[in-house]
Design a protein around this motif. Structure first.
Motif, PDB file in Angstrom:
ATOM      1  N   GLU A 134       0.828  -1.199   0.000  1.00 43.43           N
ATOM      2  CA  GLU A 134       0.000   0.000   0.000  1.00 43.43           C
ATOM      3  C   GLU A 134       0.868   1.256   0.000  1.00 43.43           C
ATOM      4  N   GLY A 135       2.060   1.141   0.578  1.00 44.01           N
ATOM      5  CA  GLY A 135       3.000   2.263   0.592  1.00 44.01           C
ATOM      6  C   GLY A 135       2.417   3.485   1.260  1.00 44.01           C
ATOM      7  N   ILE A 136       2.325   4.542   0.500  1.00 41.24           N
ATOM      8  CA  ILE A 136       1.865   5.829   1.062  1.00 41.24           C
ATOM      9  C   ILE A 136       0.437   6.152   0.628  1.00 41.24           C
ATOM     10  N   GLN A 137      -0.306   5.153   0.192  1.00 44.90           N
ATOM     11  CA  GLN A 137      -1.672   5.395  -0.280  1.00 44.90           C
ATOM     12  C   GLN A 137      -2.589   5.917   0.819  1.00 44.90           C
ATOM     13  N   ASN A 138      -2.254   5.655   2.078  1.00 49.10           N
ATOM     14  CA  ASN A 138      -3.080   6.146   3.178  1.00 49.10           C
ATOM     15  C   ASN A 138      -2.840   7.627   3.467  1.00 49.10           C
ATOM     16  N   GLU A 139      -1.796   8.181   2.884  1.00 48.37           N
ATOM     17  CA  GLU A 139      -1.485   9.604   3.074  1.00 48.37           C
ATOM     18  C   GLU A 139      -2.375  10.445   2.166  1.00 48.37           C
ATOM     19  N   SER A 140      -2.506  11.711   2.503  1.00 46.84           N
ATOM     20  CA  SER A 140      -3.311  12.603   1.674  1.00 46.84           C
ATOM     21  C   SER A 140      -2.645  12.761   0.305  1.00 46.84           C
ATOM     22  N   ALA A 141      -3.444  13.138  -0.682  1.00 50.55           N
ATOM     23  CA  ALA A 141      -2.911  13.338  -2.037  1.00 50.55           C
ATOM     24  C   ALA A 141      -1.827  14.412  -2.033  1.00 50.55           C
ATOM     25  N   GLU A 142      -2.021  15.435  -1.216  1.00 50.96           N
ATOM     26  CA  GLU A 142      -1.034  16.513  -1.131  1.00 50.96           C
ATOM     27  C   GLU A 142       0.294  15.993  -0.554  1.00 50.96           C
ATOM     28  N   ASP A 143       0.202  15.202   0.529  1.00 50.95           N
ATOM     29  CA  ASP A 143       1.413  14.629   1.122  1.00 50.95           C
ATOM     30  C   ASP A 143       2.115  13.682   0.144  1.00 50.95           C
ATOM     31  N   GLN A 144       1.326  12.900  -0.589  1.00 52.14           N
ATOM     32  CA  GLN A 144       1.909  11.989  -1.579  1.00 52.14           C
ATOM     33  C   GLN A 144       2.662  12.774  -2.655  1.00 52.14           C
ATOM     34  N   LYS A 145       2.068  13.867  -3.100  1.00 54.32           N
ATOM     35  CA  LYS A 145       2.703  14.703  -4.125  1.00 54.32           C
ATOM     36  C   LYS A 145       4.000  15.310  -3.578  1.00 54.32           C
ATOM     37  N   MET A 146       3.955  15.825  -2.355  1.00 52.32           N
ATOM     38  CA  MET A 146       5.152  16.410  -1.746  1.00 52.32           C
ATOM     39  C   MET A 146       6.235  15.345  -1.592  1.00 52.32           C
ATOM     40  N   PHE A 147       5.828  14.165  -1.151  1.00 50.77           N
ATOM     41  CA  PHE A 147       6.776  13.067  -0.972  1.00 50.77           C
ATOM     42  C   PHE A 147       7.429  12.704  -2.303  1.00 50.77           C
ATOM     43  N   ASN A 148       6.620  12.521  -3.339  1.00 48.37           N
ATOM     44  CA  ASN A 148       7.157  12.110  -4.638  1.00 48.37           C
ATOM     45  C   ASN A 148       8.110  13.156  -5.205  1.00 48.37           C
ATOM     46  N   THR A 149       7.772  14.423  -5.073  1.00 44.85           N
ATOM     47  CA  THR A 149       8.648  15.489  -5.571  1.00 44.85           C
ATOM     48  C   THR A 149       9.950  15.524  -4.773  1.00 44.85           C
ATOM     49  N   ALA A 150       9.845  15.423  -3.446  1.00 40.58           N
ATOM     50  CA  ALA A 150      11.049  15.407  -2.601  1.00 40.58           C
ATOM     51  C   ALA A 150      11.904  14.187  -2.935  1.00 40.58           C
ATOM     52  N   PHE A 151      11.259  13.040  -3.143  1.00 44.03           N
ATOM     53  CA  PHE A 151      11.988  11.813  -3.468  1.00 44.03           C
ATOM     54  C   PHE A 151      12.760  11.983  -4.781  1.00 44.03           C
ATOM     55  N   GLU A 152      12.137  12.586  -5.777  1.00 41.45           N
ATOM     56  CA  GLU A 152      12.817  12.828  -7.058  1.00 41.45           C
ATOM     57  C   GLU A 152      14.030  13.741  -6.866  1.00 41.45           C
ATOM     58  N   LYS A 153      13.878  14.772  -6.047  1.00 43.18           N
ATOM     59  CA  LYS A 153      15.003  15.670  -5.773  1.00 43.18           C
ATOM     60  C   LYS A 153      16.145  14.921  -5.083  1.00 43.18           C
ATOM     61  N   ILE A 154      15.795  14.066  -4.134  1.00 43.90           N
ATOM     62  CA  ILE A 154      16.814  13.302  -3.409  1.00 43.90           C
ATOM     63  C   ILE A 154      17.539  12.349  -4.354  1.00 43.90           C
ATOM     64  N   MET A 155      16.809  11.704  -5.233  1.00 46.64           N
ATOM     65  CA  MET A 155      17.452  10.800  -6.195  1.00 46.64           C
ATOM     66  C   MET A 155      18.412  11.573  -7.098  1.00 46.64           C
ATOM     67  N   LYS A 156      18.050  12.774  -7.500  1.00 51.08           N
ATOM     68  CA  LYS A 156      18.945  13.594  -8.331  1.00 51.08           C
ATOM     69  C   LYS A 156      20.194  13.976  -7.538  1.00 51.08           C
ATOM     70  N   ILE A 157      20.016  14.352  -6.281  1.00 50.25           N
ATOM     71  CA  ILE A 157      21.168  14.694  -5.435  1.00 50.25           C
ATOM     72  C   ILE A 157      22.098  13.486  -5.336  1.00 50.25           C
ATOM     73  N   GLN A 158      21.533  12.301  -5.106  1.00 55.06           N
ATOM     74  CA  GLN A 158      22.345  11.086  -4.996  1.00 55.06           C
ATOM     75  C   GLN A 158      23.066  10.788  -6.303  1.00 55.06           C
ATOM     76  N   ASP A 159      22.372  10.946  -7.420  1.00 52.05           N
ATOM     77  CA  ASP A 159      23.012  10.716  -8.718  1.00 52.05           C
ATOM     78  C   ASP A 159      24.180  11.682  -8.913  1.00 52.05           C
ATOM     79  N   ASP A 160      23.951  12.946  -8.571  1.00 49.32           N
ATOM     80  CA  ASP A 160      24.988  13.968  -8.751  1.00 49.32           C
ATOM     81  C   ASP A 160      26.205  13.702  -7.881  1.00 49.32           C
TER      82      ASP A 160
END
Length: 172
Positions: free
Chosen positions: A95-121
């Motif tokens: 289920e992952g983060i499906q229990n979280e609000s749509a707004e929290d899920q969006k914030m999480f996904n955007t933050a996660f993408e930023k973190i992955m870019k930082i790690q790649d860099d």
């Protein structure tokens, strides 16, 4: 004796940081490096010295990366704790983060993408820092693995670190 204990704890912290970041760098660069290296126990003293110096550089990089990641999370409107909780939920259940609000899920996904870019860099920066100390990435990983799995190598590394610390303390 307390100084020696502090030095050994410091090496363990450095190695933990390095393990996390080298793993990230290796995954970003070459996915097939996820296999365990062979347990080698006969390293030259200069390899151990280079390993320790490279570990310190990687730790400094990792400190900056942690701050960048925390800022990326905060910029999206989440706390680091909330992000970590969501990341754990994502990893541990279907289920992952499906229990979280749509707004929290969006914030999480955007933050996660930023973190992955930082790690790649940062993966390339870490590998470059290791190479700058005159040690091959594969040898670095072998020493790190041996430190975790061989009392012989752990003792040798701890001894070299102690020598380096004593040399630094006698220099003006």
């Amino acid at each position: 004796m307390n100084k020696n204990k502090f030095i050994m704890q410091r090496l363990k912290v450095i190695l933990l940081a390095v393990m996390m970041m080298v793993g990230v760098g290796a995954m970003a660069q070459e996915p097939n490096l996820l296999q365990e290296p062979e347990l080698k126990e006969d390293f030259e003293k200069d390899e151990l010295i280079s390993f320790i110096k490279a570990s310190s550089k990687v730790e400094a990089i990792q400190m900056g990366v942690q701050e960048s990641m925390a800022n990326a999370v905060k910029e999206e409107g989440l706390t680091v704790e909330k992000f970590n909780t969501m990341a754990q939920a994502q990893e541990n259940s279907e289920e992952g983060i499906q229990n979280e609000s749509a707004e929290d899920q969006k914030m999480f996904n955007t933050a996660f993408e930023k973190i992955m870019k930082i790690q790649d860099d940062v993966g390339g920066d870490i590998q470059e820092a290791i190479k700058e100390e005159g040690i091959d990435i594969q040898v670095f990983e072998q020493i790190m693995y041996a430190y975790q799995n061989s009392e012989k190598v752990k003792g040798e590394l701890d001894g070299v670190l102690l020598e380096l610390q004593q040399e630094q303390s006698t220099q003006p």
